[in-house]
Enzyme design. Structure first.
Site, PDB file in Angstrom:
ATOM      1  N   GLY A  88       1.908   2.489  10.651  1.00 23.64           N
ATOM      2  CA  GLY A  88       3.155   3.702  10.715  1.00 23.64           C
ATOM      3  C   GLY A  88       3.822   4.105  12.001  1.00 23.64           C
ATOM      4  O   GLY A  88       4.407   5.063  12.003  1.00 23.64           O
ATOM      5  N   HIS A 111      -9.543   1.516   4.536  1.00 23.07           N
ATOM      6  CA  HIS A 111      -8.369   1.812   5.373  1.00 23.07           C
ATOM      7  C   HIS A 111      -8.555   2.619   6.395  1.00 23.07           C
ATOM      8  O   HIS A 111      -9.213   3.732   6.272  1.00 23.07           O
ATOM      9  CB  HIS A 111      -7.169   2.065   4.411  1.00 23.07           C
ATOM     10  CG  HIS A 111      -5.900   2.282   4.987  1.00 23.07           C
ATOM     11  ND1 HIS A 111      -5.647   3.078   5.871  1.00 23.07           N
ATOM     12  CD2 HIS A 111      -4.823   1.225   5.035  1.00 23.07           C
ATOM     13  CE1 HIS A 111      -4.405   2.563   6.312  1.00 23.07           C
ATOM     14  NE2 HIS A 111      -3.936   1.851   5.694  1.00 23.07           N
ATOM     15  N   GLU A 151      -6.991   5.252   7.562  1.00 28.16           N
ATOM     16  CA  GLU A 151      -6.726   6.691   7.093  1.00 28.16           C
ATOM     17  C   GLU A 151      -7.693   7.313   6.341  1.00 28.16           C
ATOM     18  O   GLU A 151      -7.919   8.334   6.447  1.00 28.16           O
ATOM     19  CB  GLU A 151      -5.160   6.619   6.412  1.00 28.16           C
ATOM     20  CG  GLU A 151      -4.108   6.410   7.155  1.00 28.16           C
ATOM     21  CD  GLU A 151      -2.879   5.873   6.407  1.00 28.16           C
ATOM     22  OE1 GLU A 151      -2.844   5.758   5.213  1.00 28.16           O
ATOM     23  OE2 GLU A 151      -1.968   5.422   7.198  1.00 28.16           O
ATOM     24  N   GLU A 202      -5.924  -4.345  10.741  1.00 31.74           N
ATOM     25  CA  GLU A 202      -4.575  -3.360  10.877  1.00 31.74           C
ATOM     26  C   GLU A 202      -5.008  -2.719  12.151  1.00 31.74           C
ATOM     27  O   GLU A 202      -5.871  -1.643  12.081  1.00 31.74           O
ATOM     28  CB  GLU A 202      -4.779  -2.659   9.615  1.00 31.74           C
ATOM     29  CG  GLU A 202      -4.242  -3.089   8.526  1.00 31.74           C
ATOM     30  CD  GLU A 202      -3.557  -2.213   7.687  1.00 31.74           C
ATOM     31  OE1 GLU A 202      -2.514  -2.175   7.160  1.00 31.74           O
ATOM     32  OE2 GLU A 202      -4.439  -1.040   7.179  1.00 31.74           O
ATOM     33  N   SER A 226       3.117  -1.844  10.676  1.00 35.71           N
ATOM     34  CA  SER A 226       4.429  -1.765  10.795  1.00 35.71           C
ATOM     35  C   SER A 226       5.239  -2.985  10.574  1.00 35.71           C
ATOM     36  O   SER A 226       6.051  -3.466  11.386  1.00 35.71           O
ATOM     37  CB  SER A 226       4.792  -1.300  12.384  1.00 35.71           C
ATOM     38  OG  SER A 226       4.492   0.153  12.609  1.00 35.71           O
ATOM     39  N   LYS A 235      -0.063   4.236  -0.463  1.00 33.53           N
ATOM     40  CA  LYS A 235      -0.718   5.440   0.051  1.00 33.53           C
ATOM     41  C   LYS A 235      -0.253   6.477  -0.863  1.00 33.53           C
ATOM     42  O   LYS A 235      -0.415   6.371  -2.076  1.00 33.53           O
ATOM     43  CB  LYS A 235      -0.058   5.844   1.694  1.00 33.53           C
ATOM     44  CG  LYS A 235      -0.199   4.545   2.491  1.00 33.53           C
ATOM     45  CD  LYS A 235      -0.123   4.861   4.071  1.00 33.53           C
ATOM     46  CE  LYS A 235      -0.120   3.542   4.861  1.00 33.53           C
ATOM     47  NZ  LYS A 235       0.024   3.695   5.943  1.00 33.53           N
ATOM     48  N   ASN A 242       0.755  -1.044   0.073  1.00 32.17           N
ATOM     49  CA  ASN A 242       0.129   0.127   0.244  1.00 32.17           C
ATOM     50  C   ASN A 242       0.695   1.231  -0.031  1.00 32.17           C
ATOM     51  O   ASN A 242       1.430   1.866   0.887  1.00 32.17           O
ATOM     52  CB  ASN A 242      -0.981   0.056   1.311  1.00 32.17           C
ATOM     53  CG  ASN A 242      -1.685   1.132   1.500  1.00 32.17           C
ATOM     54  OD1 ASN A 242      -1.836   2.119   0.399  1.00 32.17           O
ATOM     55  ND2 ASN A 242      -2.290   1.405   2.719  1.00 32.17           N
TER      56      ASN A 242
HETATM   57  P1  PGA Z   1       2.486   0.525   7.834  1.00 31.16           P
HETATM   58  O1  PGA Z   1       1.321   0.625   7.187  1.00 31.16           O
HETATM   59  O2  PGA Z   1       3.212  -0.747   7.230  1.00 31.16           O
HETATM   60  O3  PGA Z   1       3.415   1.833   7.251  1.00 31.16           O
HETATM   61  O4  PGA Z   1       2.385   0.526   9.260  1.00 31.16           O
HETATM   62  C1  PGA Z   1       0.482  -0.167   6.927  1.00 31.16           C
HETATM   63  C2  PGA Z   1      -1.022   0.211   6.134  1.00 31.16           C
HETATM   64  O5  PGA Z   1      -1.480   1.224   6.687  1.00 31.16           O
HETATM   65  O6  PGA Z   1      -1.644  -0.280   5.419  1.00 31.16           O
END
Ligand code: PGA
Length: 233
Positions: free
Chosen positions: A163, A86, A88, A157, A193, A10, A8
């Site tokens: 993140g 997601h 976000e 998640e 992460s 983003k 992903n």
């Molecule tokens: P990350 O993000 O691996 O940077 O923690 C995962 C995600 O949001 O899909």
């Protein structure tokens, strides 16, 4: 089942040139790359082994929906997998009602839908059972009115792990995956992460079918290690 790794990206990178470089380096089997919409056309031309993914899709087929992208349009770009819900996007105001409409529309197509669920830290600090309850409620709201989930994959998640550099404990993530599977028969990915060091801990768990990778998917050397590790399971 072979384990799946979903990249992903983003809102990265900033240019098509960088996107092409990154995609070429990460074009591996059993991988899905979900770039920003604006790079789909470029990636469609170059990806040979990886599947193309999208980070969202709208539920209507076509029409006056400024700024939205339909799954028909995504299909035209060779997209096979679509991430929905997601955290976000939820943080920006996407509701379970909207997510439900998107999933309903998408599950009638051939797309693989990757539905993201996960609890905030305020819930998890009360324990794994509280988190399981939160995720079950979210899942039932997102899938309300649906009976067939053939093309569905769930990505667990935990929001506090995304993140942050603080991944979930693989055993607890596996317990969550089992809890999700007790509600619906679906593959479950872990996200939050994930890196080359911790990936094996997750993939070793039978109930975890792969990973959704954010930050580490932007670093080819790290990402390739993750994908190679996944091939061992
Ligand atoms: P990350 O993000 O691996 O940077 O923690 C995962 C995600 O949001 O899909």
């Amino acid at each position: 089942m072979k384990k799946l790794i979903v990249a992903n990206w983003k809102m990265n990178p900033l240019s098509e040139k960088e996107a092409i470089r990154l995609a070429k380096a990460c074009d591996l089997p059993r991988v899905t790359i979900a770039p920003p919409f604006v790079f789909l056309a470029a990636l469609k031309k170059i990806l040979k082994k990886a599947r193309l993914g999208a980070q969202d899709a709208f539920f209507e087929k076509q029409g006056p929906y400024t700024g939205e992208i339909s799954f028909g349009e995504l299909n035209d770009f060779g997209v096979k997998d679509v991430i929905i819900g997601h955290s976000e996007r939820r943080a920006l105001g996407e509701t379970d009602v909207l997510i439900n409409k998107k999933i309903k529309a998408l599950l009638e197509t051939h797309f693989r839908v990757i539905l993201c669920v996960g609890e905030p830290f305020s819930v998890r600090k009360k324990g794994l059972n509280a988190a399981k309850k939160f995720v079950a409620k979210q899942l039932l709201a997102d899938l309300r009115g649906m009976k067939k989930f053939d093309n569905l994959t769930v990505a667990y998640e935990p929001i506090w792990a995304i993140g942050s550099g603080k991944n979930d404990d693989p055993k607890e993530a596996a317990q969550m995956a089992d809890a999700i599977k007790s509600l619906i028969k679906t593959p479950v990915l872990y996200g939050g992460s994930v890196n080359a060091k911790n990936i094996r801990g997750f993939l070793r768990e039978r109930s975890i079918d792969g990973a959704l990778v954010g930050g580490a998917s932007l670093k080819p050397a790290e990402f390739i290690k993750i994908v190679k590790a996944a091939a061992e399971y």
